[in-house]
Design a protein around this motif. Structure first.
Motif, PDB file in Angstrom:
ATOM      1  N   SER A  30       4.012 -10.183  -1.366  1.00 32.50           N
ATOM      2  CA  SER A  30       2.717 -10.241  -0.828  1.00 32.50           C
ATOM      3  C   SER A  30       1.639  -9.581  -1.801  1.00 32.50           C
ATOM      4  CB  SER A  30       2.174  -9.685   0.717  1.00 32.50           C
ATOM      5  OG  SER A  30       1.484  -9.459   1.031  1.00 32.50           O
ATOM      6  N   SER A  53       1.562 -12.049  -4.704  1.00 36.92           N
ATOM      7  CA  SER A  53       0.475 -12.917  -4.739  1.00 36.92           C
ATOM      8  C   SER A  53      -0.807 -12.941  -4.661  1.00 36.92           C
ATOM      9  CB  SER A  53       1.061 -14.033  -3.138  1.00 36.92           C
ATOM     10  OG  SER A  53       0.034 -13.629  -2.392  1.00 36.92           O
ATOM     11  N   ARG A  54      -1.217 -11.424  -3.875  1.00 36.01           N
ATOM     12  CA  ARG A  54      -2.786 -10.780  -4.142  1.00 36.01           C
ATOM     13  C   ARG A  54      -3.281 -11.171  -5.649  1.00 36.01           C
ATOM     14  NH1 ARG A  54      -2.126  -6.434  -0.290  1.00 36.01           N
ATOM     15  NH2 ARG A  54      -4.150  -5.383  -1.187  1.00 36.01           N
ATOM     16  N   GLN A  91      -7.355  -9.691   5.560  1.00 34.22           N
ATOM     17  CA  GLN A  91      -5.845  -9.615   4.743  1.00 34.22           C
ATOM     18  C   GLN A  91      -5.052  -7.982   4.555  1.00 34.22           C
ATOM     19  OE1 GLN A  91      -4.913 -10.848   0.552  1.00 34.22           O
ATOM     20  NE2 GLN A  91      -2.630 -12.052   1.329  1.00 34.22           N
ATOM     21  N   THR A  92      -6.101  -6.925   4.227  1.00 32.42           N
ATOM     22  CA  THR A  92      -5.725  -5.984   3.840  1.00 32.42           C
ATOM     23  C   THR A  92      -6.131  -4.855   5.151  1.00 32.42           C
ATOM     24  OG1 THR A  92      -7.423  -5.411   2.840  1.00 32.42           O
ATOM     25  CG2 THR A  92      -4.783  -6.358   1.798  1.00 32.42           C
ATOM     26  N   LEU A  97     -15.811 -13.532   1.712  1.00 34.87           N
ATOM     27  CA  LEU A  97     -15.313 -12.455   0.932  1.00 34.87           C
ATOM     28  C   LEU A  97     -15.027 -11.585   2.834  1.00 34.87           C
ATOM     29  CD1 LEU A  97     -17.567 -11.413  -1.427  1.00 34.87           C
ATOM     30  CD2 LEU A  97     -15.965 -11.640  -1.497  1.00 34.87           C
ATOM     31  N   GLU A 140     -13.812 -10.926  -6.176  1.00 35.65           N
ATOM     32  CA  GLU A 140     -13.029  -9.166  -6.172  1.00 35.65           C
ATOM     33  C   GLU A 140     -11.879  -9.252  -6.814  1.00 35.65           C
ATOM     34  OE1 GLU A 140     -10.789  -9.285  -1.667  1.00 35.65           O
ATOM     35  OE2 GLU A 140     -10.886  -6.941  -2.111  1.00 35.65           O
ATOM     36  N   ASP A 160       0.732 -14.861   3.460  1.00 36.87           N
ATOM     37  CA  ASP A 160      -0.282 -14.811   1.835  1.00 36.87           C
ATOM     38  C   ASP A 160      -1.506 -16.239   1.033  1.00 36.87           C
ATOM     39  OD1 ASP A 160       0.631 -12.434   1.674  1.00 36.87           O
ATOM     40  OD2 ASP A 160       2.102 -12.801   0.546  1.00 36.87           O
ATOM     41  N   MET A 203     -20.689 -12.107  -5.256  1.00 35.54           N
ATOM     42  CA  MET A 203     -19.629 -11.290  -5.624  1.00 35.54           C
ATOM     43  C   MET A 203     -18.134 -11.743  -5.377  1.00 35.54           C
ATOM     44  SD  MET A 203     -21.333  -8.760  -6.535  1.00 35.54           S
ATOM     45  CE  MET A 203     -20.370  -7.121  -5.689  1.00 35.54           C
ATOM     46  N   SER A 259       9.731  -8.192   1.039  1.00 36.58           N
ATOM     47  CA  SER A 259       7.889  -8.920   1.524  1.00 36.58           C
ATOM     48  C   SER A 259       6.957  -8.097   1.333  1.00 36.58           C
ATOM     49  CB  SER A 259       8.209  -9.006   3.115  1.00 36.58           C
ATOM     50  OG  SER A 259       6.801  -8.936   3.517  1.00 36.58           O
ATOM     51  N   SER A 265       0.341  -8.585   7.350  1.00 26.41           N
ATOM     52  CA  SER A 265       0.781  -9.099   6.876  1.00 26.41           C
ATOM     53  C   SER A 265       2.426  -7.785   7.135  1.00 26.41           C
ATOM     54  CB  SER A 265       1.634  -9.407   5.450  1.00 26.41           C
ATOM     55  OG  SER A 265       1.056  -8.239   4.699  1.00 26.41           O
ATOM     56  N   PHE A 308     -15.318  -4.872  -6.296  1.00 23.79           N
ATOM     57  CA  PHE A 308     -16.567  -6.646  -6.858  1.00 23.79           C
ATOM     58  C   PHE A 308     -17.263  -6.354  -7.770  1.00 23.79           C
ATOM     59  CE2 PHE A 308     -15.382  -5.576  -1.592  1.00 23.79           C
ATOM     60  CZ  PHE A 308     -14.686  -7.146  -2.083  1.00 23.79           C
TER      61      PHE A 308
END
Lengths: 556, 293
Positions: B54, B57-58, A464-465, A458, B161, A115, B159, B50, A477, B167
């Protein structure tokens, strides 16, 4: 016809028998806390009577034998249960250590590091020109690498610990085996003289129980009371007075020279029995070392390789702040290309990765059907890639985006394995280029639009996802969570199973206690009984003596 | 059934161990405040926690992204307001100097003032926030407008996010606001006015009045664009804050202990342990020996 001397003899026999009984009671009381002790009972029986008028006259009592109260069936059950408990106990203990590696509750695990890394990528996308953001990203990437490779080596350490425990267990087994063999000799000697060797048998029983906690055993008694102990898949460890031993074999198959358990026949032949050990603590260590940890390490390798390759692909495609292009963010993956347990002389040459974008992180097997042809299989998915490929020594072969080559003369059945993920966790590091100059991190997709172009950053943040792992089904993750979950489920299972078998064993031990255990109340009652009997017999002697006195007094 | 001392011992010990174990687990739960202290405590819960962490945190990261974008847009909004006042002042001057009461002398003086207004407007067009020019495209490390008021940057759209897969543009390339790309070259209108005033060119001055109106509405469009994006960011921030609260509650449900429950558990287990000890002590004390001389 009775006689005064007969009365005296009967009384004497009673004195002796009760004295013996009292001594055995004393022995029972003395051993009330001795582990493995079985209570002993004196078998009192009436002496053979003599025929006379008016009828058969008793000749008193004798202590016929001293028996040990013992139920072989329960002892056997206890040993079987102890094997299970030894296995699960060792497994649970080692798994607890393994679990600590995946402890995310403190916020310092791999999950948090992942993260943190992607957060820093996002920060970079907010300010692609910022040197602070770039430095921060390099440092967060470094943390991620460090946490992953440290976790990997902690797992490796636990494997080494298990290995040491296996060696310790082998020494323990050998020592117990030779003690059992010498007890076998003593018992046979004692019992050949028609003596029941109760205490020696108890001692041997206890040794056997200890042994069952270490490794699975099978036993039977020969006609002389000597015990044959077979371990694992029927290997005769103790046969009467003869003892063989277990030994360590440094294995190569597990990759990394771990200890395999060998059975030494004493004639120079050593048979590897690692795979046939079913229970006992040694099995627990083997399970954790050869089953759980390698799976977790593979998981970390996959994760590290996935992150490395995906991030590198994006970084290579983009442009750094100094318009650099094609730079690896992480140290690029290497190919692990190794030969299996082969009979031919084929040798694996170094493999390379020509194009990151085409790379698969699965393991690929090259298997020779004969000296000139081989098949390629993706062993991770089980898919056959191609068959009947023609072998040319030193010729390049492509498997899952890896370019490998084999030299020499492989034989039919020989295998070679290529994997780009293997070792990725251990060696994961930020590339020297990026480490040395964070301007090389590619936030831009267009070198003419520096420094504000954040589109590549970007794309990197989107990793990440995006579903990049396990054949495109889960994110980094999620994948990590599934690895962590494996450790958790394993640890939970081991400790639940252990508790279950601990309860079973406790029940069995209690059942054994009802048969073999010493009850002080019972022994005290017995003392009173034998004491009274002794006193009464003594009284009889007094009476007989008085009778004799009377008879002798007749003459005066 | 024979019950022996060994059995009583084992039973008492086994009971005690189990109670102490349970007590210890409760103690750990109360002291850490967490129900899950290692994955095996609840593998499914640990995995859920978990994933939730995560996501949290995003969300924090989206918050930071929104802050960065928002500070750009707020600044743009505020300086464009200043630009409006400058245009307003220029128009006042133009209207004043277009009438017959004005003279070549007054027009020359006004020309000086308009020249100053041009410099002010140029300064606004070259506004910097955090070392970045907010009215530039990707090339935002150098002023996007040169001294002559020409746009030198690109039309790159930056852009950010602000929500999963959402965006928002957080820069406003200045060519559409201050230059001809938006329809009216605002900077040129001002410099033309200055030139017309200096040259005592009454038709030129009159012509610039309309152009100043057009410029003003062009800047207003830029303001509206910044404002609407800012609104979007505010809404997102609100939504992310709500989501964060929700997630924190969920996470707490997943991995935190109910303290009241845990403490009552702890005292129950303490009581159970003392009871077990008491019974054990009584059981083990009893012996036939106490009753015979």
């Amino acid at each position: 016809m009775g006689s005064i001397l007969g009365v005296m003899n009967i009384a004497k026999s009673a004195l002796l028998a009760n004295q013996t009984a009292l001594q055995v009671t004393g022995q029972n009381i003395a051993n009330v806390s001795t582990p493995g002790y079985s209570r002993q009972v004196v078998g009192l029986e009436a002496e053979t009577p003599v025929s006379s008028r008016p009828g058969q006259l008793g000749m008193g009592v004798r202590a016929a034998d001293i028996r040990r109260m013992y139920d072989g069936f329960i002892e056997n059950e206890i040993n079987k249960e102890n094997e299970m408990l030894g296995w699960l106990g060792a497994k649970a203990a080692a798994t607890t250590q393994v679990e600590q590696v995946f402890n995310e509750s403190g916020g310092s695990g791999i999950g948090s590091a992942l993260d943190g890394f992607f957060s820093a990528v996002n920060d970079l996308s907010n300010n692609p020109a910022g040197s602070t953001e770039r430095m921060n990203l390099t440092s967060k990437a470094g943390t991620l690498c460090m946490v992953i490779s440290q976790s990997y080596s902690e797992l490796e350490n636990t494997r080494r610990f298990s290995d040491t425990s296996i060696e310790g267990a082998i020494r323990d087994i050998n020592s117990k085996a030779s003690q059992i063999a010498s007890l076998n000799r003593e018992i046979a000697n004692a019992e050949s003289a028609q003596q029941s060797a109760n205490d020696l048998r108890d001692k041997r029983g206890l040794l056997l129980k200890d042994l069952s906690g270490l490794i699975n055993i099978n036993t039977f008694n020969d006609e002389r009371g000597q015990l044959t102990v077979m371990v694992a898949d029927g290997e005769p460890l103790v046969e009467g007075r003869n003892v063989k031993s277990l030994t360590t074999v440094k294995g190569s198959s597990m990759g990394g020279g771990f200890t395999e358990v060998g059975f030494d026949y004493g004639d120079g032949t050593v048979h590897d029995i690692t795979g046939s050990i079913k229970s006992g603590s040694i099995k627990g260590y083997i399970d954790v070392r050869d089953d759980l940890i390698p799976r977790l390490q593979d998981g970390l390798d996959q994760l590290a390789a996935g992150v490395t390759n995906e991030v590198n692909n994006i970084n290579q495609a983009g442009y750094g702040l100094d318009a650099s292009h094609g730079v690896d963010f992480f140290e690029p993956l290497g190919v692990s290309f190794v030969a299996g347990a082969n009979t031919g002389t084929g040798a694996a040459q170094v493999g390379t990765i020509p194009d990151n974008n085409l790379l698969s992180l699965d393991t690929f097997e090259l298997k020779f059907t004969d000296a000139a042809h081989f098949d390629i299989t993706d062993t991770t998915t089980g898919t056959v890639i191609s068959t009947g490929n023609i072998y040319a020594p030193g010729g390049n072969v492509m498997a899952g985006g890896m370019q490998v080559a084999i030299q020499g003369a492989p034989a039919a059945g020989d295998t070679f394995y290529a994997s780009a993920a293997k070792g990725a966790a251990k060696y994961m590091a930020v590339s020297a280029t990026v480490q040395g100059d964070s301007k090389k991190i590619a936030a831009a997709t267009d070198p003419t639009k520096l420094p504000g172009d954040n589109t590549n950053a970007l794309s990197m943040a989107a990793l990440q996802t995006s579903h990049t792992m396990s054949g495109g089904s889960v994110s980094f993750s999620d994948y990590y969570t599934s690895v962590m979950d494996q450790a958790g489920v394993y640890a939970q299972g081991a400790s639940t199973d252990k508790e279950f078998h601990q309860n079973l064993l406790n029940n069995l031990e209690n059942t054994r206690e009802t048969v073999s255990g010493v009850s002080l109340d019972e022994e005290i009652t017995n003392i009173l009984k034998f004491q009274r009997a002794y006193q009464a017999a003594a009284k009889m002697i007094t009476v007989a003596d008085e009778l004799l006195q009377s008879v002798l007094g007749l003459k005066q | 059934m024979r019950i022996t001392e060994g059995q009583i011992n084992n039973t008492v010990l086994d009971g005690l161990f189990k109670r102490v174990d349970a007590l210890m687990k409760s103690q750990v739960a109360v002291t850490t405040g967490k129900r899950i202290n290692k994955p095996s405590d609840d593998p499914i819960g640990a995995a859920t926690a978990s994933a939730q962490k995560s996501y949290l945190s995003r969300i924090d990261q989206y918050g930071k992204n929104i802050d960065t974008g928002s500070s750009n847009l707020k600044m743009a909004d505020s300086v464009l307001m200043d630009a409006q006042s400058i245009l307003q002042r220029a128009k006042e001057l133009a209207v004043e100097q277009a009438t017959g009461t004005a003279s070549a002398v007054t027009r020359n003086i006004a020309s000086q003032e308009v020249g100053g207004l041009f410099k002010d407007l140029l300064g606004i067009a070259n506004t910097r926030v955090n070392n970045r020019y907010i009215f530039a495209g990707f090339k935002n490390d150098v002023p996007p407008f040169d001294a002559g008021g020409n746009y030198t940057s690109d039309t790159g759209v930056i852009m950010t996010e602000i929500e999963p897969n959402t965006f928002v543009q957080t820069n406003l390339p200045g060519d559409a606001i201050f230059s001809a790309a938006g329809g009216t070259d605002v900077l040129k209108v001002i410099s033309d006015l200055s030139t017309a005033l200096a040259g005592n060119d009454v038709p030129g001055i009159k012509a610039s009045i309309d152009e100043l109106d057009a410029s003003s509405s062009q800047i207003a469009v830029g303001q509206a664009s910044a404002g609407s994006k800012e609104n979007l960011l505010d809404t997102s921030r609100q939504r992310m804050d709500d989501m964060k609260l929700n997630l924190q509650a969920l996470l707490s449900n997943t991995e935190d202990v109910d303290i009241a429950d845990a403490i009552s558990q702890l005292s129950i287990q303490q009581a159970a342990l003392s009871a077990a000890r008491e019974v054990g002590a009584k059981l083990m004390q009893n012996s036939l020996l106490d009753f015979i001389r």
